[in-house]
Design an enzyme around this catalytic site. Structure first.
Site, PDB file in Angstrom:
ATOM      1  NE  ARG A  27      -3.584  -0.078   2.481  1.00 13.51           N
ATOM      2  CZ  ARG A  27      -4.762  -0.097   1.899  1.00 13.51           C
ATOM      3  NH1 ARG A  27      -5.179  -1.184   1.290  1.00 13.51           N
ATOM      4  NH2 ARG A  27      -5.541   0.956   1.910  1.00 13.51           N
ATOM      5  CD1 TRP A  75       2.926   6.662   1.945  1.00 10.37           C
ATOM      6  CD2 TRP A  75       1.603   8.416   2.344  1.00 10.37           C
ATOM      7  NE1 TRP A  75       2.990   7.501   0.866  1.00 10.37           N
ATOM      8  CE2 TRP A  75       2.191   8.578   1.073  1.00 10.37           C
ATOM      9  CE3 TRP A  75       0.738   9.404   2.803  1.00 10.37           C
ATOM     10  CZ2 TRP A  75       1.946   9.677   0.262  1.00 10.37           C
ATOM     11  CZ3 TRP A  75       0.480  10.501   1.997  1.00 10.37           C
ATOM     12  CH2 TRP A  75       1.084  10.627   0.736  1.00 10.37           C
ATOM     13  CD  GLU A 481      -3.939   3.236 -16.920  1.00 11.29           C
ATOM     14  OE1 GLU A 481      -4.223   4.340 -16.434  1.00 11.29           O
ATOM     15  OE2 GLU A 481      -3.520   2.291 -16.238  1.00 11.29           O
ATOM     16  CE  LYS A 485      -0.373   1.945 -14.636  1.00  9.48           C
ATOM     17  NZ  LYS A 485      -1.664   2.235 -14.297  1.00  9.48           N
ATOM     18  CE  LYS A 603      -3.546  -1.246  -5.973  1.00  7.96           C
ATOM     19  NZ  LYS A 603      -3.342  -1.047  -7.425  1.00  7.96           N
TER      20      LYS A 603
HETATM   21  C1  G6P Z   1      -3.648   5.958  -6.526  1.00  3.59           C
HETATM   22  C2  G6P Z   1      -3.080   4.743  -7.237  1.00  3.59           C
HETATM   23  C3  G6P Z   1      -3.588   4.693  -8.675  1.00  3.59           C
HETATM   24  C4  G6P Z   1      -5.102   4.727  -8.703  1.00  3.59           C
HETATM   25  C5  G6P Z   1      -5.652   5.935  -7.944  1.00  3.59           C
HETATM   26  C6  G6P Z   1      -7.140   5.822  -7.731  1.00  3.59           C
HETATM   27  O1  G6P Z   1      -3.093   7.117  -7.053  1.00  3.59           O
HETATM   28  O2  G6P Z   1      -1.678   4.783  -7.218  1.00  3.59           O
HETATM   29  O3  G6P Z   1      -3.129   3.498  -9.309  1.00  3.59           O
HETATM   30  O4  G6P Z   1      -5.533   4.757 -10.018  1.00  3.59           O
HETATM   31  O5  G6P Z   1      -5.064   6.016  -6.635  1.00  3.59           O
HETATM   32  O6  G6P Z   1      -7.369   4.729  -6.878  1.00  3.59           O
HETATM   33  P1  G6P Z   1      -8.734   3.943  -6.766  1.00  3.59           P
HETATM   34  O7  G6P Z   1      -8.481   2.937  -5.687  1.00  3.59           O
HETATM   35  O8  G6P Z   1      -9.765   4.967  -6.378  1.00  3.59           O
HETATM   36  O9  G6P Z   1      -9.010   3.328  -8.090  1.00  3.59           O
END
Ligand code: G6P
Length: 608
Positions: A27, A75, A481, A485, A603
């Site tokens: 996380r 965090w 996207e 990435k 995460k």
């Molecule tokens: C964070 C993650 C992303 C994700 C975003 C939204 O920034 O690192 O990978 O797309 O949150 O998260 P969710 O859980 O709402 O899809």
């Protein structure tokens, strides 16, 4: 973001807690700690850095006596990541240890009040106020102290508390931040994420906001905010421990990329019954359906980019205007929304703070909220009027892959379903799309198999300082996207541009040595995209085209080629993103990046 674990049983607690923390590492965090009551005192070990450091410091927990305790991965929000600010935090009398996720918004006022009473704070955290409040309110009954302290807190928080009373008492509370209880045999657990519970039990209780629980080895009792006992249903977690382990892959991200054909199937197949799309929890009446005059999609990060794909597909098939709004903007924007608005909220975790806030704001204005969520029992799922789960299984890598593709799969199905119910789709087209959905897992496997050259390309471009992604229509949505990435795991500057917009500014940056990844799968605009390829090549750029595998025309124009199997055009983005995920993965690997845990990212972003 922060993780919480709690354990009570008859065996040593510390090794169980440390193992639980390991399972929450994905996380994102910057320090870790545990507190264990041994009947006479509370033993605390905490340290900046990884759970590995905590494990080394305590010989994997063996050095710490006691059979009940709490653990935490932090965090940092209030106070730098260091040993002192790491949780757990203790009351001055050593009676209470506290771990906390979320933010206590009124902590400054509480801190002043407690300081005025002579309390000395050791850390810079908001959490420490909770430990001191517990001491302040303790009159021989830990439960009463817990309730009184909790009543003083404002904000979002889940708490784990150990109290040195009798053999030791263990409490857990949820307020706008997830906390799940795990029911074992002769031992019980809690955690902020089901990943830490599944090695022990699949029987869980999802706490609701304002509820707290007391756990002993033989019983779990849940109370409401006023301390009255609440009978809660026990849910069964459907995935097993292997699902949250690497299974031979070097990284969770690669494993999750490879799982996508199976995940697509798990998301889609159960919802096609007798050739018709059926949603388990989305039952609009005819009148409700026809009263929808606009759709707003809100989300953050990749979930928002899934929404961008959804916008094209929903507008194309349903002829309803769709806007995609970043949740962090929408929540503060005084949006024009009413009961004729269908709000689609997309979130893998179901816990993203901005997305939750935007959802509350829109619901308050009358919108009907449909959530597309992966994590069962999450806050967004609970708040929504309707939920469609993506059923992707646990996603551990911070950079989402299967989370994103299953979100797009649900949006595609939703568009087909709504278009059909609105009478906008001919039977032949409907049947063809159902057929196409059935064939997608095979196509996605092909998208994985087709691009063996991606490792070579990654080697070639690993030192690129910036990479541009261009495309039109659905291709543009996928570019967003693809660029995200790449930037989040390789730290290369990458951005997506609508191919037709390039000449209005960005093309000034293109010169010898630039790399332009060009998505050219959307056939109605293929010629236009080809012209954009010419434009950037004329300025010295190299072009890496992502195109349908049977497209011969592009081979002569592009310098390099990633192939995508031909599917129904509406569904193609799901196949298209796969080579882009692989490209990002292998470039990050070449650069030696920490792929599953990119720097500065978490995460699930549970704070604003
Ligand atoms: C964070 C993650 C992303 C994700 C975003 C939204 O920034 O690192 O990978 O797309 O949150 O998260 P969710 O859980 O709402 O899809």
């Amino acid at each position: 973001m922060c993780g919480i674990v709690g354990f009570t049983g008859t065996r040593k607690a510390a090794p169980v807690l440390i193992d639980g923390l390991r399972r929450l590492e994905y996380r994102g965090y910057d320090s870790a700690g545990i507190a264990v009551a041994d009947g006479e005192k509370i033993n605390v070990a905490k340290v900046k850095g990884y759970v590995k450091n905590l494990s080394e410091m305590t010989h994997d927990g063996a050095d710490i006596e006691g059979v009940l305790g709490v653990g935490h991965t932090r965090w940092a929000t209030h106070g730098a990541p260091n040993d002192i600010n790491a949780h757990p935090h203790m009351s001055a009398d050593g009676r209470f240890a506290v771990v906390h996720n979320g933010i206590i918004e009124n902590y400054a006022a509480l801190r002043s009040e407690l300081t005025a009473r002579g309390v000395k704070f050791l850390s810079d955290t908001d959490t420490e106020v909770v430990a001191h409040l517990l001491e302040l309110y303790y009159d021989g009954d830990a439960k009463r102290a817990f309730m009184k302290a909790a009543a003083r807190l404002e904000g979002s928080y889940s708490l784990g508390v150990v109290c040195l009373e009798g053999p030791g008492r263990l409490f857990a509370m949820r307020e706008q931040s997830p906390l799940i209880l795990g029911l074992g045999v002769g031992e019980n657990y809690f955690a902020s994420d089901v990943a830490a519970l599944v090695p022990h039990t699949k029987n869980v209780i999802y706490l609701d906001d304002g509820e707290f629980a007391e756990l002993t080895p033989d019983a779990v009792t849940v109370y409401d905010v006023r301390g009255r006992e609440v009978v809660k249903p026990v849910s069964r977690v459907t995935w097993d421990v292997e699902a949250a382990e690497k299974g031979g892959y070097e990284h969770f991200m690669l494993k999750e990329i490879m799982e996508q054909p199976a995940c697509f199937k798990a998301t889609v197949e159960p919802r096609i019954q007798d050739g018709r799309i059926v949603f388990e929890n989305f039952d609009l009446s005819e009148a409700e359906l026809h009263s929808i005059d606009r759709i707003i999609i809100t989300a953050c990060g990749s979930a928002g980019y899934a929404g961008q794909v959804g916008r094209y597909v929903l507008e194309e098939l349903c002829r309803i205007p769709v806007a995609v709004e970043l949740a962090s903007e929408l929540r503060y924007r005084n949006p024009i929304i009413d009961e004729h608005t269908l709000l689609i909220v997309i979130s893998q975790s179901g816990e993203t703070a901005d997305t939750i806030a935007a959802m509350r704001e829109c619901k308050a204005r009358g919108a009907r909220a449909l959530a597309i969520v992966n994590v069962v029992g999450s806050t967004i799922a609970k708040l929504a009027d309707h939920v469609i789960y993506t059923w992707a299984g646990p996603e551990i890598a911070v950079a989402t892959t299967k989370g994103y593709t299953t979100q797009v799969a649900v949006l595609d199905m939703l568009a087909i379903y709504l278009a059909d119910r609105l009478g906008l789709m001919e039977k032949a087209r409907y049947d063809a799309l159902i057929e196409a959905l059935h064939s997608m897992p095979g196509k996605l496997q092909r998208a994985l198999d087709l691009n063996r050259n991606v490792k070579k390309l990654a080697k070639m471009f690993k030192n690129q300082s910036s990479i541009y992604f261009i495309g039109r229509n659905l291709d543009y949505a996928v570019c967003m996207e693809g660029a995200l990435k790449l930037k989040e795991i390789s730290y290369i500057f990458a951005e997506a541009y609508a191919a037709g917009e390039l000449k209005h500014g960005t093309i000034a940056l293109i010169d010898q040595g630039s790399l332009v990844v060009t998505l050219a799968c959307h056939e109605p605009l293929f010629e236009k995209t080809m012209s954009n390829i010419e434009e950037v090549k004329a300025r010295g750029a190299e072009v890496l085209a992502v195109a349908l595998e049977d497209n011969k025309q592009i081979v002569s124009k592009a310098d390099y080629f990633l192939k995508v199997p031909r599917t129904d055009p509406i569904l193609n983005p799901i196949a298209q993103v796969i080579p882009l995920q692989l490209f990002a993965y292998y470039i990050a690997k070449e650069r030696g990046c920490d792929i599953d845990k990119p720097k500065n990212l978490a995460k699930s972003v549970t704070v604003e």
